[in-house]
Design a protein around this motif. Sequence first.
Motif, PDB file in Angstrom:
ATOM      1  N   CYS A  31       7.894  -1.645  -8.488  1.00 43.45           N
ATOM      2  CA  CYS A  31       6.486  -1.269  -8.317  1.00 43.45           C
ATOM      3  C   CYS A  31       6.012  -1.444  -6.881  1.00 43.45           C
ATOM      4  O   CYS A  31       5.111  -0.733  -6.420  1.00 43.45           O
ATOM      5  CB  CYS A  31       5.607  -2.081  -9.254  1.00 43.45           C
ATOM      6  SG  CYS A  31       5.768  -3.881  -9.062  1.00 43.45           S
ATOM      7  N   THR A  32       6.606  -2.390  -6.144  1.00 41.65           N
ATOM      8  CA  THR A  32       6.139  -2.625  -4.778  1.00 41.65           C
ATOM      9  C   THR A  32       6.408  -1.425  -3.864  1.00 41.65           C
ATOM     10  O   THR A  32       5.703  -1.212  -2.886  1.00 41.65           O
ATOM     11  CB  THR A  32       6.800  -3.881  -4.182  1.00 41.65           C
ATOM     12  OG1 THR A  32       8.211  -3.683  -4.114  1.00 41.65           O
ATOM     13  CG2 THR A  32       6.515  -5.099  -5.028  1.00 41.65           C
ATOM     14  N   ALA A  33       7.426  -0.649  -4.207  1.00 42.63           N
ATOM     15  CA  ALA A  33       7.793   0.496  -3.363  1.00 42.63           C
ATOM     16  C   ALA A  33       6.773   1.627  -3.445  1.00 42.63           C
ATOM     17  O   ALA A  33       6.715   2.471  -2.540  1.00 42.63           O
ATOM     18  CB  ALA A  33       9.176   1.016  -3.764  1.00 42.63           C
ATOM     19  N   THR A  34       5.991   1.672  -4.524  1.00 34.88           N
ATOM     20  CA  THR A  34       5.059   2.786  -4.695  1.00 34.88           C
ATOM     21  C   THR A  34       3.602   2.332  -4.760  1.00 34.88           C
ATOM     22  O   THR A  34       2.731   3.137  -5.063  1.00 34.88           O
ATOM     23  CB  THR A  34       5.393   3.570  -5.980  1.00 34.88           C
ATOM     24  OG1 THR A  34       5.359   2.679  -7.098  1.00 34.88           O
ATOM     25  CG2 THR A  34       6.759   4.232  -5.876  1.00 34.88           C
ATOM     26  N   CYS A  35       3.354   1.054  -4.489  1.00 37.65           N
ATOM     27  CA  CYS A  35       1.984   0.534  -4.542  1.00 37.65           C
ATOM     28  C   CYS A  35       1.282   0.766  -3.204  1.00 37.65           C
ATOM     29  O   CYS A  35       1.698   0.220  -2.180  1.00 37.65           O
ATOM     30  CB  CYS A  35       1.993  -0.951  -4.874  1.00 37.65           C
ATOM     31  SG  CYS A  35       0.352  -1.694  -4.854  1.00 37.65           S
ATOM     32  N   PRO A  36       0.223   1.558  -3.168  1.00 36.47           N
ATOM     33  CA  PRO A  36      -0.445   1.850  -1.898  1.00 36.47           C
ATOM     34  C   PRO A  36      -1.037   0.614  -1.218  1.00 36.47           C
ATOM     35  O   PRO A  36      -0.925   0.466  -0.001  1.00 36.47           O
ATOM     36  CB  PRO A  36      -1.545   2.840  -2.297  1.00 36.47           C
ATOM     37  CG  PRO A  36      -1.105   3.426  -3.585  1.00 36.47           C
ATOM     38  CD  PRO A  36      -0.362   2.325  -4.283  1.00 36.47           C
ATOM     39  N   SER A  37      -1.665  -0.263  -1.987  1.00 35.09           N
ATOM     40  CA  SER A  37      -2.286  -1.427  -1.349  1.00 35.09           C
ATOM     41  C   SER A  37      -1.224  -2.355  -0.759  1.00 35.09           C
ATOM     42  O   SER A  37      -1.437  -2.946   0.312  1.00 35.09           O
ATOM     43  CB  SER A  37      -3.181  -2.179  -2.342  1.00 35.09           C
ATOM     44  OG  SER A  37      -2.454  -2.591  -3.479  1.00 35.09           O
ATOM     45  N   TYR A  38      -0.088  -2.468  -1.426  1.00 31.06           N
ATOM     46  CA  TYR A  38       0.987  -3.297  -0.873  1.00 31.06           C
ATOM     47  C   TYR A  38       1.543  -2.671   0.410  1.00 31.06           C
ATOM     48  O   TYR A  38       1.855  -3.374   1.370  1.00 31.06           O
ATOM     49  CB  TYR A  38       2.109  -3.474  -1.902  1.00 31.06           C
ATOM     50  CG  TYR A  38       3.271  -4.298  -1.390  1.00 31.06           C
ATOM     51  CD1 TYR A  38       3.144  -5.671  -1.228  1.00 31.06           C
ATOM     52  CD2 TYR A  38       4.481  -3.696  -1.061  1.00 31.06           C
ATOM     53  CE1 TYR A  38       4.199  -6.432  -0.751  1.00 31.06           C
ATOM     54  CE2 TYR A  38       5.538  -4.446  -0.579  1.00 31.06           C
ATOM     55  CZ  TYR A  38       5.391  -5.812  -0.426  1.00 31.06           C
ATOM     56  OH  TYR A  38       6.438  -6.568   0.059  1.00 31.06           O
ATOM     57  N   ARG A  75      -8.644  -5.426  -5.052  1.00 31.39           N
ATOM     58  CA  ARG A  75      -7.910  -4.571  -4.115  1.00 31.39           C
ATOM     59  C   ARG A  75      -6.972  -3.582  -4.799  1.00 31.39           C
ATOM     60  O   ARG A  75      -6.390  -2.722  -4.142  1.00 31.39           O
ATOM     61  CB  ARG A  75      -7.102  -5.451  -3.144  1.00 31.39           C
ATOM     62  CG  ARG A  75      -7.932  -6.106  -2.058  1.00 31.39           C
ATOM     63  CD  ARG A  75      -7.020  -6.978  -1.188  1.00 31.39           C
ATOM     64  NE  ARG A  75      -7.722  -7.522  -0.043  1.00 31.39           N
ATOM     65  CZ  ARG A  75      -7.150  -8.346   0.848  1.00 31.39           C
ATOM     66  NH1 ARG A  75      -5.860  -8.700   0.678  1.00 31.39           N
ATOM     67  NH2 ARG A  75      -7.834  -8.804   1.869  1.00 31.39           N
ATOM     68  N   CYS A  76      -6.802  -3.705  -6.106  1.00 29.90           N
ATOM     69  CA  CYS A  76      -5.975  -2.744  -6.847  1.00 29.90           C
ATOM     70  C   CYS A  76      -6.741  -1.434  -6.988  1.00 29.90           C
ATOM     71  O   CYS A  76      -7.878  -1.417  -7.472  1.00 29.90           O
ATOM     72  CB  CYS A  76      -5.630  -3.303  -8.219  1.00 29.90           C
ATOM     73  SG  CYS A  76      -4.721  -2.141  -9.256  1.00 29.90           S
ATOM     74  N   LEU A  77      -6.121  -0.338  -6.603  1.00 26.50           N
ATOM     75  CA  LEU A  77      -6.765   0.970  -6.718  1.00 26.50           C
ATOM     76  C   LEU A  77      -6.816   1.472  -8.153  1.00 26.50           C
ATOM     77  O   LEU A  77      -7.621   2.340  -8.479  1.00 26.50           O
ATOM     78  CB  LEU A  77      -6.013   2.009  -5.869  1.00 26.50           C
ATOM     79  CG  LEU A  77      -6.117   1.840  -4.358  1.00 26.50           C
ATOM     80  CD1 LEU A  77      -4.746   1.553  -3.771  1.00 26.50           C
ATOM     81  CD2 LEU A  77      -6.726   3.056  -3.710  1.00 26.50           C
TER      82      LEU A  77
END
Length: 427
Positions: A31-38, A75-77
């Motif tokens: 999930c970290t690879a596709t999370c915009p905020s991360y 901060r989660c979109l």
Amino acid sequence: MQTNFTPEQLADPALARANQILRSCVHCGFCTATCPSYQVLGDELDSPRGRIYLIKEMLETGRPADARTAKHIDRCLGCLACMTTCPSGVDYMHLIDQARAHVDRTFKRPLTDRALRFLLAKTVPHPTRFRLAMTAARWAKPFARAFPDARLRAMLAMAPESLPKPSPNVKPQVFPALGARRFRVALQTGCAQKALDTDINDATIRLLRRLGCEVVIPKTLGCCGALVHHMGREAEAHGQAEANIRAYLAAGRLDAIIINTSGCGTTVKDYGSYFADTPLQEEAAQVAGLARDITEFVAQIGLPEAAPKPLRVAYHAACSLQHGQQIRTAPKDLLKAAGFTVVEPSDSHLCCGSAGTYNLLQPEISGELKRRKVATLEATAPQLIATGNIGCMMQIGSGTGLPVVHTVELLDWATGGPKPPRLAALP
């Protein structure tokens, strides 16, 4: 993921569901690879995996949310790209929904935060109030630099220079099919959309009638509840959803409920989950089962012959459409069938930063995501940009000089409707 809820806690259906979702996470990190905020912040707690840890600890202990947890949840979109990527099928959408509601119930935000959220909740879902607010914001725009809060400046910046006149087509009424009636459908007319861009609903009605649909605008139809739902205001969201369910059921037999704002579509399709284990469950599931995005519905029943339009269109996939509803190919296939040349940006799975009220409540992160999205769209050398969500249209349109239109406007034009006003300068 191992959890430690007590038997007493698991007697609560909401916590039992959260426990199931948490236990399905295997910490893989996809999930970290596709999370915009991360990607923007680089903080593990601003990734889905990090937020899941925070939510687990908060719900297991039953404690009120603290400022740290609230910050990372806020901060989660809610783009749900993580759900598309997750190999374990973690139902992050319903977990973050529950976390937001818990934060809203148990965390006392600073006064300015509470005031801004109250303002948004009481204006945006109500078209008349929203129109008045946009008019006031337009007058205040020249003084934006005097406002110390970046969120207030972002709200003023989003106010358009002018608003279209209200469309008479969104009042309760019935539009007959052109030719033989094939279907009877209701149209969800949206909230902010009715104030910001009346062309979208008008184009939708024309296209549906041309396809043999009788189009019903139900009485007492209001906001679907999406905006306040994503702010964690659960009681308000359920109240608005229930009112809409009643409105649709009162409209008589329907073959479909057509939605041309994909953020609304994701919410309406989830009404069954909203009202699980309540007296309204059956009716809510019935309405949810009828909900169709406009491109989903047109792809199912077939697009009529179109006059080719030799224009190069960059298609932006709204998160609520591609991740929330898993509708990815229908809009592009329809645009190609209508004669347009369709191009896609790199990283098309990433959010543009609009995300309901996110661009107003988290302007810095949203602004960076907008900059990245506009750059990838413009890199395809398009003549215009098309998308299926009013929020995305406003967000992207504020960062580019290219015309941004709704997909349905192009389909309407190609099948006999008028040319979208924003494309007046194009051939």
